[in-house]
Design a protein around this motif. Structure first.
Motif, PDB file in Angstrom:
ATOM      1  N   VAL A   1       0.832  -1.202   0.000  1.00 48.13           N
ATOM      2  CA  VAL A   1       0.000   0.000   0.000  1.00 48.13           C
ATOM      3  C   VAL A   1       0.869   1.255   0.000  1.00 48.13           C
ATOM      4  O   VAL A   1       0.608   2.216  -0.726  1.00 48.13           O
ATOM      5  CB  VAL A   1      -0.947  -0.001   1.221  1.00 48.13           C
ATOM      6  N   ILE A   2       1.932   1.254   0.804  1.00 47.42           N
ATOM      7  CA  ILE A   2       2.830   2.413   0.862  1.00 47.42           C
ATOM      8  C   ILE A   2       3.551   2.602  -0.466  1.00 47.42           C
ATOM      9  O   ILE A   2       3.678   3.711  -0.978  1.00 47.42           O
ATOM     10  CB  ILE A   2       3.839   2.252   2.015  1.00 47.42           C
ATOM     11  N   ARG A   3       4.016   1.492  -1.053  1.00 47.00           N
ATOM     12  CA  ARG A   3       4.689   1.594  -2.353  1.00 47.00           C
ATOM     13  C   ARG A   3       3.732   2.096  -3.425  1.00 47.00           C
ATOM     14  O   ARG A   3       4.100   2.890  -4.295  1.00 47.00           O
ATOM     15  CB  ARG A   3       5.245   0.226  -2.748  1.00 47.00           C
ATOM     16  N   ALA A   4       2.494   1.613  -3.361  1.00 44.20           N
ATOM     17  CA  ALA A   4       1.497   2.039  -4.342  1.00 44.20           C
ATOM     18  C   ALA A   4       1.182   3.520  -4.187  1.00 44.20           C
ATOM     19  O   ALA A   4       1.038   4.251  -5.168  1.00 44.20           O
ATOM     20  CB  ALA A   4       0.223   1.207  -4.178  1.00 44.20           C
ATOM     21  N   GLU A   5       1.088   3.980  -2.945  1.00 41.89           N
ATOM     22  CA  GLU A   5       0.820   5.398  -2.698  1.00 41.89           C
ATOM     23  C   GLU A   5       1.958   6.255  -3.234  1.00 41.89           C
ATOM     24  O   GLU A   5       1.739   7.348  -3.755  1.00 41.89           O
ATOM     25  CB  GLU A   5       0.640   5.650  -1.204  1.00 41.89           C
ATOM     26  N   ASP A   6       3.183   5.741  -3.124  1.00 37.25           N
ATOM     27  CA  ASP A   6       4.335   6.479  -3.627  1.00 37.25           C
ATOM     28  C   ASP A   6       4.215   6.696  -5.128  1.00 37.25           C
ATOM     29  O   ASP A   6       4.426   7.791  -5.634  1.00 37.25           O
ATOM     30  CB  ASP A   6       5.618   5.706  -3.317  1.00 37.25           C
ATOM     31  N   ARG A   7       3.849   5.646  -5.844  1.00 39.12           N
ATOM     32  CA  ARG A   7       3.698   5.751  -7.293  1.00 39.12           C
ATOM     33  C   ARG A   7       2.529   6.665  -7.646  1.00 39.12           C
ATOM     34  O   ARG A   7       2.597   7.470  -8.570  1.00 39.12           O
ATOM     35  CB  ARG A   7       3.482   4.364  -7.897  1.00 39.12           C
ATOM     36  N   TYR A   8       1.464   6.563  -6.876  1.00 41.82           N
ATOM     37  CA  TYR A   8       0.261   7.331  -7.184  1.00 41.82           C
ATOM     38  C   TYR A   8       0.447   8.819  -6.918  1.00 41.82           C
ATOM     39  O   TYR A   8      -0.037   9.655  -7.672  1.00 41.82           O
ATOM     40  CB  TYR A   8      -0.910   6.809  -6.355  1.00 41.82           C
ATOM     41  N   GLU A   9       1.173   9.165  -5.848  1.00 40.88           N
ATOM     42  CA  GLU A   9       1.317  10.581  -5.499  1.00 40.88           C
ATOM     43  C   GLU A   9       2.041  11.345  -6.591  1.00 40.88           C
ATOM     44  O   GLU A   9       1.799  12.513  -6.826  1.00 40.88           O
ATOM     45  CB  GLU A   9       2.065  10.734  -4.172  1.00 40.88           C
ATOM     46  N   GLY A  10       2.948  10.677  -7.289  1.00 41.08           N
ATOM     47  CA  GLY A  10       3.664  11.340  -8.363  1.00 41.08           C
ATOM     48  C   GLY A  10       2.865  11.436  -9.650  1.00 41.08           C
ATOM     49  O   GLY A  10       3.120  12.296 -10.483  1.00 41.08           O
ATOM     50  N   MET A  11       1.895  10.527  -9.852  1.00 51.33           N
ATOM     51  CA  MET A  11       1.096  10.526 -11.076  1.00 51.33           C
ATOM     52  C   MET A  11      -0.365  10.308 -10.713  1.00 51.33           C
ATOM     53  O   MET A  11      -0.872   9.193 -10.705  1.00 51.33           O
ATOM     54  CB  MET A  11       1.559   9.425 -12.022  1.00 51.33           C
ATOM     55  N   CYS A  12      -1.051  11.356 -10.357  1.00 46.72           N
ATOM     56  CA  CYS A  12      -2.414  11.216  -9.862  1.00 46.72           C
ATOM     57  C   CYS A  12      -3.432  11.691 -10.878  1.00 46.72           C
ATOM     58  O   CYS A  12      -3.103  12.317 -11.875  1.00 46.72           O
ATOM     59  CB  CYS A  12      -2.584  12.008  -8.569  1.00 46.72           C
ATOM     60  N   GLY A  13      -4.676  11.358 -10.624  1.00 44.07           N
ATOM     61  CA  GLY A  13      -5.759  11.912 -11.410  1.00 44.07           C
ATOM     62  C   GLY A  13      -6.026  13.308 -10.871  1.00 44.07           C
ATOM     63  O   GLY A  13      -5.117  13.988 -10.427  1.00 44.07           O
TER      64      GLY A  13
END
Length: 244
Positions: free
Chosen positions: A128-140
């Motif tokens: 979940v933390i790794r996924a959040e890291d990826r998402y924070e840089g490329m979000c909707g």
């Protein structure tokens, strides 16, 4: 996204909020708070510099850098003076703290621990933390929301926000935090919305009535296109938080 993160997300996707957290593999994760960078720098520049500087401490699972929470977030173009870094590895916190006062390409980094870390994490928690890291840089569309009573029940508020912004697209996630000292809700929260024109639609709802209070919204940052993995990551995070 690395294989372990994808596997963790797929596990959450398949099992939903009732997913059992496996105990077979545990990871030691530290969370540190850093400051000292120029808050007018681009977020990506600070992110890259921090990842390189703390790479020797362990795996950088996530770097969270938000915009300044000043009196007028809608006009804020500068970063919060603090950033949070999640590092996986033995003695990661001690190694990171030892770097406090060191030079990072022209500025001095100050490091402090951020409780309740360090702590042991399962595969799914780390995913979940790794996924959040990826998402924070490329979000909707990332929408800032304020105007609600900070004494409202968190679950009730999130349900209300989902209904109010349902016409804007899929509300993939709502980040709503509680003040650790007052136990009340923070005065603003973040919504991640996926869909064509989601940003414009959500901003257009600023000033509308939400069952007795007036919602104020603005975009932060500019929306980008989500990949399937990134959207799955945010949905997985949403279900995981609901299951805790």
């Amino acid at each position: 996204m690395d294989e372990s993160a994808i596997n963790g997300i797929q596990s959450l996707e398949l099992n939903g909020s009732d997913a059992a957290i496996p105990e077979s593999r545990r990871f030691r994760c530290a969370r540190i708070c850093v400051e000292g960078y120029d808050t007018l720098l681009p977020r990506d520049d600070v992110d890259t510099a921090l990842r390189k500087h703390f790479a020797s401490c362990g795996e950088i699972a996530h770097v969270s850098i938000r915009r300044n929470a000043g009196s007028d977030l809608s006009k804020s173009t500068y970063l919060n003076r603090y950033a949070m870094i999640y590092i996986v590895g033995e003695d990661a916190e001690e190694k990171a703290l030892a770097l406090s006062g060191s030079d990072v390409g022209g500025w001095t980094v100050l490091v402090d621990s951020a409780s309740p870390y360090p702590k042991d994490m399962s595969d799914d928690e780390l995913a979940v933390i790794r996924a959040e890291d990826r998402y924070e840089g490329m979000c909707g569309a990332r929408i800032v929301v304020r105007g609600y009573d900070d004494l409202l029940d968190a679950d009730e508020l999130m349900s209300t926000l989902r209904k109010h912004f349902a016409s804007c697209g899929e509300v993939a996630h709502i980040t709503l935090e509680t003040d650790e000292f007052t136990a009340t809700l923070c005065r603003y929260c973040y919504m991640y919305i996926v869909g064509d024109g989601a940003e414009d639609k959500a901003v257009a709802l600023s000033g509308t009535d939400v069952g007795g209070w007036t919602v104020v919204t603005w975009s932060d940052p500019i929306p980008k296109v989500l990949t399937a993995d990134e959207l799955a990551a945010q949905r997985a995070k949403e279900r995981y938080e609901a299951s805790r």
